[in-house]
Design a protein around this motif. Structure first.
Motif, PDB file in Angstrom:
ATOM      1  N   THR A  26      87.080  18.963  43.827  1.00 52.93           N
ATOM      2  CA  THR A  26      88.055  19.057  44.394  1.00 52.93           C
ATOM      3  C   THR A  26      87.617  19.864  46.379  1.00 52.93           C
ATOM      4  O   THR A  26      88.539  20.018  46.886  1.00 52.93           O
ATOM      5  CB  THR A  26      86.715  20.336  44.022  1.00 52.93           C
ATOM      6  OG1 THR A  26      87.109  20.533  42.510  1.00 52.93           O
ATOM      7  CG2 THR A  26      87.425  22.335  44.396  1.00 52.93           C
ATOM      8  N   GLU A  27      86.040  19.074  46.786  1.00 54.06           N
ATOM      9  CA  GLU A  27      86.070  19.186  47.975  1.00 54.06           C
ATOM     10  C   GLU A  27      86.846  18.685  49.318  1.00 54.06           C
ATOM     11  O   GLU A  27      87.265  18.774  50.353  1.00 54.06           O
ATOM     12  CB  GLU A  27      84.500  19.310  48.864  1.00 54.06           C
ATOM     13  CG  GLU A  27      83.504  19.930  47.972  1.00 54.06           C
ATOM     14  CD  GLU A  27      81.815  19.455  48.402  1.00 54.06           C
ATOM     15  OE1 GLU A  27      81.219  19.917  48.052  1.00 54.06           O
ATOM     16  OE2 GLU A  27      81.459  17.725  48.358  1.00 54.06           O
ATOM     17  N   ALA A  30      91.862  18.567  45.779  1.00 54.83           N
ATOM     18  CA  ALA A  30      92.360  18.139  44.880  1.00 54.83           C
ATOM     19  C   ALA A  30      93.030  19.817  44.455  1.00 54.83           C
ATOM     20  O   ALA A  30      92.419  20.830  44.368  1.00 54.83           O
ATOM     21  CB  ALA A  30      91.645  17.720  43.658  1.00 54.83           C
ATOM     22  N   ARG A  31      94.256  19.504  43.366  1.00 48.69           N
ATOM     23  CA  ARG A  31      94.987  20.945  43.502  1.00 48.69           C
ATOM     24  C   ARG A  31      94.062  21.333  41.757  1.00 48.69           C
ATOM     25  O   ARG A  31      94.457  22.422  42.223  1.00 48.69           O
ATOM     26  CB  ARG A  31      96.065  21.125  43.415  1.00 48.69           C
ATOM     27  CG  ARG A  31      97.504  22.258  42.653  1.00 48.69           C
ATOM     28  CD  ARG A  31      98.700  21.556  43.271  1.00 48.69           C
ATOM     29  NE  ARG A  31      98.985  20.483  42.110  1.00 48.69           N
ATOM     30  CZ  ARG A  31      99.371  19.918  40.866  1.00 48.69           C
ATOM     31  NH1 ARG A  31      99.143  21.029  39.770  1.00 48.69           N
ATOM     32  NH2 ARG A  31      99.540  18.676  40.848  1.00 48.69           N
ATOM     33  N   HIS A  32      94.065  20.421  41.504  1.00 47.63           N
ATOM     34  CA  HIS A  32      93.343  21.062  39.947  1.00 47.63           C
ATOM     35  C   HIS A  32      92.089  19.549  39.340  1.00 47.63           C
ATOM     36  O   HIS A  32      92.608  18.832  39.485  1.00 47.63           O
ATOM     37  CB  HIS A  32      94.221  21.512  38.905  1.00 47.63           C
ATOM     38  CG  HIS A  32      93.512  22.322  37.547  1.00 47.63           C
ATOM     39  ND1 HIS A  32      93.241  23.780  38.064  1.00 47.63           N
ATOM     40  CD2 HIS A  32      93.587  21.645  36.438  1.00 47.63           C
ATOM     41  CE1 HIS A  32      92.859  23.904  36.731  1.00 47.63           C
ATOM     42  NE2 HIS A  32      92.173  22.957  35.649  1.00 47.63           N
ATOM     43  N   VAL A  33      91.140  20.517  38.987  1.00 47.49           N
ATOM     44  CA  VAL A  33      90.290  19.207  38.048  1.00 47.49           C
ATOM     45  C   VAL A  33      89.948  19.276  37.174  1.00 47.49           C
ATOM     46  O   VAL A  33      89.536  20.747  36.556  1.00 47.49           O
ATOM     47  CB  VAL A  33      89.299  18.994  39.686  1.00 47.49           C
ATOM     48  CG1 VAL A  33      88.093  18.123  38.187  1.00 47.49           C
ATOM     49  CG2 VAL A  33      89.683  18.952  40.508  1.00 47.49           C
ATOM     50  N   ILE A  50      84.606  25.053  40.320  1.00 49.22           N
ATOM     51  CA  ILE A  50      85.091  24.516  40.905  1.00 49.22           C
ATOM     52  C   ILE A  50      86.196  24.686  40.660  1.00 49.22           C
ATOM     53  O   ILE A  50      87.269  24.171  41.766  1.00 49.22           O
ATOM     54  CB  ILE A  50      84.913  22.683  40.914  1.00 49.22           C
ATOM     55  CG1 ILE A  50      85.556  22.898  39.454  1.00 49.22           C
ATOM     56  CG2 ILE A  50      83.806  22.076  40.870  1.00 49.22           C
ATOM     57  CD1 ILE A  50      85.606  20.977  39.276  1.00 49.22           C
ATOM     58  N   GLY A  52      87.944  24.283  38.363  1.00 47.83           N
ATOM     59  CA  GLY A  52      89.254  23.937  37.542  1.00 47.83           C
ATOM     60  C   GLY A  52      89.551  24.537  35.836  1.00 47.83           C
ATOM     61  O   GLY A  52      88.472  25.191  35.454  1.00 47.83           O
TER      62      GLY A  52
END
Length: 279
Positions: A26-27, A30-33, A50, A52
């Protein structure tokens, strides 16, 4: 691969290396986790932190892995990075039960195969995708006192090698994470560890002389390896030297491991000592 605007799935993401990987991805942009774990509450806690999504999953269940991939692709688009990360350890030799050995095989090997089967088709269709499989330095060396952990982690490394060779021309990249000691809750997740048979300061037989690495440091190294498309991810760089020593002179390496085992166990019985002729 950089992770900016990418869709990432992390199994075993509720704690330890998996949770750190979810945060670090995420840091990294990333658009989505998607955080998947057999402990749904833990997965939800990480996902909430995060932004997600979380899902409860047993990585031994192939249908559940298939549904995880399907639902993620439906909601967020193609999966760019699949982090297959789960594990446990025991202290036993050939006397270990078939049931436990099968469970280790399912968690440490078949879960990676299930993930690859489920996610590779769409990755190949797009011409790119990344698999990060968690193994262990035990998969490159060995695990004192644990037959099951050693052989299944060796298989996990071999699987990652095969995937990297076989699918590279289709745009698929693979990294395999092979740490020694990492500060996680693997002991708590390994209820049948027989710690009474190992040294009190090293109950899992993991080499501690090279230090205990924090999970967030491992995750950052994984992201760096993914960016560089580097196959081995070695939080303990000494492992590369040990592998070289092993390949240069296997007999000397085996003798050294026997000496290490003797120091580790002292006067405690080794797993093999539990075998009794005729039993």
């Amino acid at each position: 691969m950089d992770l900016i605007d990418k869709v990432v799935v992390v199994t075993g993401g509720g704690s330890g290396i998996g949770a750190a990987m979810a945060v670090t991805a995420t840091e990294a942009g990333a658009r989505h986790v998607v955080v998947a774990d057999r402990d749904g509450d833990a997965a939800a806690s990480v996902a909430d932190a995060i932004g997600g999504t979380a899902t409860t999953i047993d990585v031994r269940d192939e249908e559940a892995i298939v549904e995880l991939v399907r639902s993620t692709e439906s909601a967020h688009g193609g999966i760019d990075l699949f982090c297959s990360n789960a594990g446990f350890v025991t202290q036993a030799g050939v006397e270990e039960s078939d049931e436990v050995l099968q469970a280790m095989w399912d968690v440490h090997v078949m879960s990676h195969i299930h993930a690859a089967r489920a996610v590779l088709p769409s990755m190949i269709d797009r011409g790119e995708g990344y698999l990060l499989n968690t193994a262990s330095a035990a998969g490159l060396l060995t695990q004192i006192g644990s037959l099951g952990y050693t052989i299944t982690k060796h298989a996990a490394v071999a699987l990652a090698e095969w995937l990297s060779i076989t699918h590279h021309h289709q745009g698929i990249r693979v990294s395999v994470l092979c740490p020694q000691a990492v500060r996680t809750n693997i002991t708590a997740n390994s209820p049948d560890v027989r710690v009474s048979n190992a040294a009190a300061d090293d109950p899992l037989g993991v080499p501690l002389a090279d230090g205990v690495v924090e999970a967030d440091a491992v995750a950052r190294l994984c992201v760096e390896a993914i960016a560089a498309e580097r196959f081995w991810v070695l939080p303990h760089p000494e492992v590369a030297d040990y592998v070289k020593q092993k390949s240069d002179d296997i007999d000397r390496w085996l003798a050294g491991m026997r000496r290490y085992q003797a120091r580790l166990y002292g006067d405690r019985p080794l797993p093999g000592d539990r075998l009794v002729s005729g039993s």
